[in-house]
Scaffold this motif. Structure first.
Motif, PDB file in Angstrom:
ATOM      1  N   GLY A 213       0.681  -1.147   0.155  1.00 34.14           N
ATOM      2  CA  GLY A 213       0.024  -0.049  -0.050  1.00 34.14           C
ATOM      3  C   GLY A 213       0.933   1.315   0.007  1.00 34.14           C
ATOM      4  O   GLY A 213      -0.083   2.521  -0.034  1.00 34.14           O
ATOM      5  N   HIS A 214       2.089   1.421   0.248  1.00 33.31           N
ATOM      6  CA  HIS A 214       2.679   2.628   0.274  1.00 33.31           C
ATOM      7  C   HIS A 214       3.853   2.658  -0.795  1.00 33.31           C
ATOM      8  O   HIS A 214       4.883   3.425  -0.591  1.00 33.31           O
ATOM      9  N   MET A 251       7.426  -4.537   7.307  1.00 37.35           N
ATOM     10  CA  MET A 251       6.928  -3.221   6.734  1.00 37.35           C
ATOM     11  C   MET A 251       5.448  -3.596   6.116  1.00 37.35           C
ATOM     12  O   MET A 251       4.458  -2.855   6.202  1.00 37.35           O
ATOM     13  N   LEU A 252       5.346  -4.860   5.659  1.00 35.93           N
ATOM     14  CA  LEU A 252       3.781  -5.281   5.217  1.00 35.93           C
ATOM     15  C   LEU A 252       3.113  -5.710   6.368  1.00 35.93           C
ATOM     16  O   LEU A 252       1.709  -5.272   6.158  1.00 35.93           O
ATOM     17  N   LEU A 253       3.435  -5.932   7.553  1.00 34.87           N
ATOM     18  CA  LEU A 253       2.539  -6.180   8.750  1.00 34.87           C
ATOM     19  C   LEU A 253       2.107  -4.865   9.150  1.00 34.87           C
ATOM     20  O   LEU A 253       1.036  -4.646   9.432  1.00 34.87           O
ATOM     21  N   ARG A 254       2.886  -3.716   8.933  1.00 35.93           N
ATOM     22  CA  ARG A 254       2.330  -2.385   9.218  1.00 35.93           C
ATOM     23  C   ARG A 254       1.359  -2.109   8.332  1.00 35.93           C
ATOM     24  O   ARG A 254       0.212  -1.745   8.818  1.00 35.93           O
ATOM     25  N   GLU A 343      -0.347   6.717  -3.875  1.00 40.53           N
ATOM     26  CA  GLU A 343      -0.301   7.730  -4.881  1.00 40.53           C
ATOM     27  C   GLU A 343      -1.043   7.289  -6.175  1.00 40.53           C
ATOM     28  O   GLU A 343      -1.090   6.250  -6.744  1.00 40.53           O
ATOM     29  N   SER A 344      -1.780   8.234  -6.773  1.00 40.09           N
ATOM     30  CA  SER A 344      -2.519   8.048  -8.094  1.00 40.09           C
ATOM     31  C   SER A 344      -1.478   8.098  -9.290  1.00 40.09           C
ATOM     32  O   SER A 344      -0.535   8.841  -9.458  1.00 40.09           O
ATOM     33  N   LEU A 345      -1.765   6.851 -10.273  1.00 45.70           N
ATOM     34  CA  LEU A 345      -0.879   6.796 -11.372  1.00 45.70           C
ATOM     35  C   LEU A 345      -1.704   6.448 -12.606  1.00 45.70           C
ATOM     36  O   LEU A 345      -2.628   5.901 -12.585  1.00 45.70           O
TER      37      LEU A 345
END
Ligand SMILES: Cc1ncc(COP(=O)(O)O)c(C=O)c1O
Length: 396
Positions: A213-214, A251-254, A343-345
């Motif tokens: 997600g980030h 990081m994925l757990l977050r 972010e939009s892509l």
């Protein structure tokens, strides 16, 4: 009193270690390649349960296991295995089910590199036979079944034109013929579509997208029954070695803790933008399963409980100069591949498809340079619509 927990609460509390001696609210990252033992006997005991033991990080690592536990819980599966990328998970899953000379049935619109894996590796190196189907009709799949069919590989919705397959019906058909089933469920996320409950054997995600997600990790997962995941762990996972790093897993757990709230915003904004584009004179067609005008909208509502923020649309014009003018005029939509981040892509899938795939594959996918794919991020939706409005005005 036991409080009934909903998935949002479970994603905060469950799966990871809650017994840290310092009361750490986030578990530490076990950045270790190996783990030591007190004795010969303790080592023997660990090897007796190798699928679960923490011995060497190419096999298992506590930080990776916490994330796997949360992913299994989210998908309603018994066990999950985290890989270094979505493609590592795709390859491991497919290689697990197929041997030399086996037959594979899959859909025409699968993710490009998955199609390349089949075309450039499975067919020439393993003599695998492949039948491509649209996936829209059960009879078509039934007719494709051969005595050596070992796997039906789905991607629903597929990530360019978002065509759907009836997961429950296909699973039933496969079971009746003793054929394994695997699905790329990245688009819907395990939050909005539960293929294992619909009878699929193996669910795959690129965690690089919404689950992460980030836009800061590359990761993939396979989820299924304990016995299936244990077999894959001991063979394709450990031997091909596409292991998740403990840091990426952490990081994925977050990210998993905030998945429900992010998805709510992604789909809310996507629905507004899809409707805006659907009504716009310079747009020929919008491909978003959440729209009532979408050809498979009733199947979408039947097998998903929500929608994501990735969709595509076809511009009215096929004039490449005007298409590029629109594309380059966007200021908030960043130009790049991938999706599912904050972010939009915007991306034109034909840019890479025309280089990586054959003209026949492009045709099978119904893809041209007028097809634009957008990933709707977490920005203010009115700002995004304003950006699209000014860029569409450049097409004249
Ligand atoms: C639908 C789909 N499946 C699989 C993948 C592969 O995932 P990864 O890039 O994490 O290897 C992608 C990546 O874009 C994808 O869009």
């Amino acid at each position: 009193m036991t409080i009934k927990q909903h998935i949002e609460t479970e994603l905060v509390f469950d799966g990871d270690d809650n017994h840290d001696p310092y009361g750490a609210v986030v578990p530490p990252v076990y950045q270790n390649s190996l783990f030591t033992f007190d004795s010969w006997e303790a080592l023997e005991q660990a090897f007796a349960d190798k699928e679960n033991s923490v011995i060497y990080t190419r096999g298992n690592n506590p930080s990776v296991q916490y994330t796997e536990n949360k992913l299994a819980l989210l998908a309603g599966g018994e066990k999950a295995k985290l890989f270094s990328s979505g493609m590592a998970a795709v390859s491991a899953g497919i290689l697990h089910f197929l041997s030399q000379g086996d037959h594979l049935i899959t859909v025409s619109n699968i993710y490009g590199p998955t199609a390349t894996l089949i075309r450039d590796m499975l067919i020439p190196k393993m003599g695998v036979e492949v039948t491509y189907v649209t996936g829209h009709c059960l009879d078509e799949i039934m007719e494709a079944i051969r005595p050596n069919t070992k796997l039906i590989y789905l991607e629903s919705p597929s990530s360019v034109v978002f065509s759907l397959q009836d997961i429950a019906q296909i699973s039933l058909l496969a079971k009746a013929h003793n054929i394994n089933t695997m699905i790329d469920n990245t688009w819907a996320t395990p939050l909005y579509q539960k293929p294992l409950a619909l009878g699929i054997d193996l669910e795959m995600h690129s965690c690089t997208k919404y689950l992460g997600g980030h836009s800061d990790i590359i990761s993939g997962v396979l989820i299924g029954s304990q016995s299936l995941i244990n077999k894959i762990s001991m063979k394709e996972y450990e031997l091909l070695g596409a292991t998740s790093s403990p840091n990426d897993a952490s990081m994925l757990l977050r990210s998993l803790r905030t998945l429900p709230i992010r998805m709510e915003r992604h789909q809310q904004s996507a629905m507004r933008i899809a409707n805006f584009l659907n009504d716009h004179e310079k747009i020929a067609e919008v491909f978003y399963p959440g729209l009532s005008s979408f050809t498979q909208s009733s199947l979408a509502a039947q097998q998903m409980t929500g929608y994501s923020g990735l969709f595509s649309f076809k511009l009215q014009t096929d004039n490449l100069v005007l298409i590029k003018r629109f594309f380059n005029a966007l200021t908030l939509f960043q130009k790049g591949v991938s999706w599912g981040g904050h972010e939009s892509l915007i991306y034109a899938p034909a840019i890479s498809c025309s280089v990586e795939q054959t003209p026949e594959h492009m045709k099978r996918m119904g893809l041209s340079f007028s097809n634009m794919r957008v990933s709707i991020g977490l920005e203010n939706v009115d700002d995004l619509i304003a950006d699209l409005t000014q860029a569409l005005a450049k097409i004249e």
